[in-house]
Design a protein around this motif. Sequence first.
Motif, PDB file in Angstrom:
ATOM      1  N   SER A  76      -0.103 -53.597  73.827  1.00 34.39           N
ATOM      2  CA  SER A  76       1.347 -53.692  73.624  1.00 34.39           C
ATOM      3  C   SER A  76       1.633 -54.371  72.293  1.00 34.39           C
ATOM      4  CB  SER A  76       1.977 -54.496  74.758  1.00 34.39           C
ATOM      5  OG  SER A  76       1.554 -55.853  74.673  1.00 34.39           O
ATOM      6  N   VAL A  77       2.864 -54.196  71.839  1.00 33.40           N
ATOM      7  CA  VAL A  77       3.305 -54.865  70.607  1.00 33.40           C
ATOM      8  C   VAL A  77       3.154 -56.377  70.790  1.00 33.40           C
ATOM      9  CG1 VAL A  77       5.338 -55.350  69.169  1.00 33.40           C
ATOM     10  CG2 VAL A  77       4.859 -53.017  69.898  1.00 33.40           C
ATOM     11  N   GLU A  79       1.017 -58.065  72.693  1.00 33.79           N
ATOM     12  CA  GLU A  79      -0.407 -58.449  72.590  1.00 33.79           C
ATOM     13  C   GLU A  79      -0.872 -58.438  71.133  1.00 33.79           C
ATOM     14  OE1 GLU A  79      -3.497 -56.659  75.415  1.00 33.79           O
ATOM     15  OE2 GLU A  79      -1.654 -55.538  75.849  1.00 33.79           O
ATOM     16  N   ALA A  80      -0.500 -57.387  70.436  1.00 32.07           N
ATOM     17  CA  ALA A  80      -0.905 -57.249  69.032  1.00 32.07           C
ATOM     18  C   ALA A  80      -0.326 -58.391  68.208  1.00 32.07           C
ATOM     19  CB  ALA A  80      -0.450 -55.899  68.490  1.00 32.07           C
ATOM     20  N   ALA A  81       0.948 -58.708  68.443  1.00 30.12           N
ATOM     21  CA  ALA A  81       1.612 -59.795  67.725  1.00 30.12           C
ATOM     22  C   ALA A  81       0.906 -61.114  68.006  1.00 30.12           C
ATOM     23  CB  ALA A  81       3.080 -59.881  68.133  1.00 30.12           C
ATOM     24  N   ALA A  82       0.536 -61.328  69.267  1.00 25.84           N
ATOM     25  CA  ALA A  82      -0.156 -62.566  69.651  1.00 25.84           C
ATOM     26  C   ALA A  82      -1.506 -62.656  68.951  1.00 25.84           C
ATOM     27  CB  ALA A  82      -0.329 -62.624  71.172  1.00 25.84           C
ATOM     28  N   GLN A  83      -2.214 -61.526  68.833  1.00 25.25           N
ATOM     29  CA  GLN A  83      -3.519 -61.523  68.172  1.00 25.25           C
ATOM     30  C   GLN A  83      -3.388 -61.935  66.706  1.00 25.25           C
ATOM     31  OE1 GLN A  83      -6.092 -58.076  68.768  1.00 25.25           O
ATOM     32  NE2 GLN A  83      -7.221 -58.526  66.911  1.00 25.25           N
ATOM     33  N   VAL A  84      -2.274 -61.556  66.082  1.00 30.22           N
ATOM     34  CA  VAL A  84      -2.055 -61.874  64.675  1.00 30.22           C
ATOM     35  C   VAL A  84      -1.395 -63.250  64.517  1.00 30.22           C
ATOM     36  CG1 VAL A  84      -0.847 -61.088  62.595  1.00 30.22           C
ATOM     37  CG2 VAL A  84      -1.972 -59.451  64.052  1.00 30.22           C
ATOM     38  N   GLY A  85      -0.815 -63.753  65.609  1.00 33.20           N
ATOM     39  CA  GLY A  85      -0.214 -65.082  65.565  1.00 33.20           C
ATOM     40  C   GLY A  85       1.229 -65.090  65.092  1.00 33.20           C
ATOM     41  N   LEU A  86       1.952 -63.996  65.377  1.00 40.01           N
ATOM     42  CA  LEU A  86       3.371 -63.934  65.005  1.00 40.01           C
ATOM     43  C   LEU A  86       4.196 -63.523  66.215  1.00 40.01           C
ATOM     44  CD1 LEU A  86       3.182 -61.945  61.646  1.00 40.01           C
ATOM     45  CD2 LEU A  86       3.734 -64.361  61.878  1.00 40.01           C
ATOM     46  N   ASN A  87       5.501 -63.739  66.148  1.00 42.68           N
ATOM     47  CA  ASN A  87       6.342 -63.196  67.216  1.00 42.68           C
ATOM     48  C   ASN A  87       6.467 -61.688  66.980  1.00 42.68           C
ATOM     49  OD1 ASN A  87       8.737 -62.466  65.713  1.00 42.68           O
ATOM     50  ND2 ASN A  87       9.256 -64.638  65.613  1.00 42.68           N
ATOM     51  N   PHE A  89       8.852 -59.560  66.560  1.00 44.54           N
ATOM     52  CA  PHE A  89       9.766 -59.106  65.498  1.00 44.54           C
ATOM     53  C   PHE A  89       9.114 -59.213  64.118  1.00 44.54           C
ATOM     54  CE2 PHE A  89      12.993 -60.123  62.274  1.00 44.54           C
ATOM     55  CZ  PHE A  89      13.720 -58.940  62.305  1.00 44.54           C
ATOM     56  N   HIS A  90       8.586 -60.391  63.800  1.00 43.44           N
ATOM     57  CA  HIS A  90       7.954 -60.573  62.485  1.00 43.44           C
ATOM     58  C   HIS A  90       6.677 -59.755  62.368  1.00 43.44           C
ATOM     59  CE1 HIS A  90      10.656 -64.079  62.073  1.00 43.44           C
ATOM     60  NE2 HIS A  90      10.678 -63.624  60.838  1.00 43.44           N
ATOM     61  N   PHE A  91       5.957 -59.658  63.472  1.00 42.84           N
ATOM     62  CA  PHE A  91       4.733 -58.843  63.480  1.00 42.84           C
ATOM     63  C   PHE A  91       5.070 -57.403  63.077  1.00 42.84           C
ATOM     64  CE2 PHE A  91       2.408 -55.652  65.932  1.00 42.84           C
ATOM     65  CZ  PHE A  91       1.174 -55.756  65.316  1.00 42.84           C
ATOM     66  N   CYS A  92       6.093 -56.840  63.691  1.00 45.03           N
ATOM     67  CA  CYS A  92       6.449 -55.442  63.412  1.00 45.03           C
ATOM     68  C   CYS A  92       6.848 -55.245  61.957  1.00 45.03           C
ATOM     69  CB  CYS A  92       7.558 -54.966  64.348  1.00 45.03           C
ATOM     70  SG  CYS A  92       6.963 -54.753  66.045  1.00 45.03           S
TER      71      CYS A  92
END
Length: 161
Positions: A76-77, A79-87, A89-92
């Motif tokens: 999921s978006v 999970e991916a955001a968590a892996q990169v360490g961003l929320n 919205f900012h991850f996307c």
Amino acid sequence: HHYDRLIEEIIDELSSRPPAYQLIAKTKLYTLFVELARAFLPSQLAEKPAEPYFANRERYKQLISRIETQIGEKISVEEAAAQVGLNPFHFCKMFKRLTGRTFVDFVNLTRMNEAERLLRERTLTITEIAGIVGCSNPNYFTKLYKQYKGMTPSQSRSAAE
């Protein structure tokens, strides 16, 4: 040099510790950093304008490699955001700036590229390939494949003959 003088002043403050020495030392450090940045950043920026700096670049590389190697894994978006360490919205926003595609688009394209490769190998059924690339519904897989490749999986397979 100007930097040496600033560094000496910082060391003097820290070793003699007069009142408010921490504040003075911090201020001089900031001044030092600003002057170093002014001196060296313009040349660095001129050298590689095409590559903006991303603090999480390594984590993005790991994420992209995970998407490419664990091709059918549901991610999921969030999970991916968590892996990169961003929320999310900012991850996307960062993901799109980094890859030129939205996260979902990138995942789908990666999966459809792998599906195309597997279709050409001709060893698996279309339903098996759909499952491998994370589409449990073969009809959805066909729709997605057509969207990305401009033809159905079976058309793609016969085009490879």
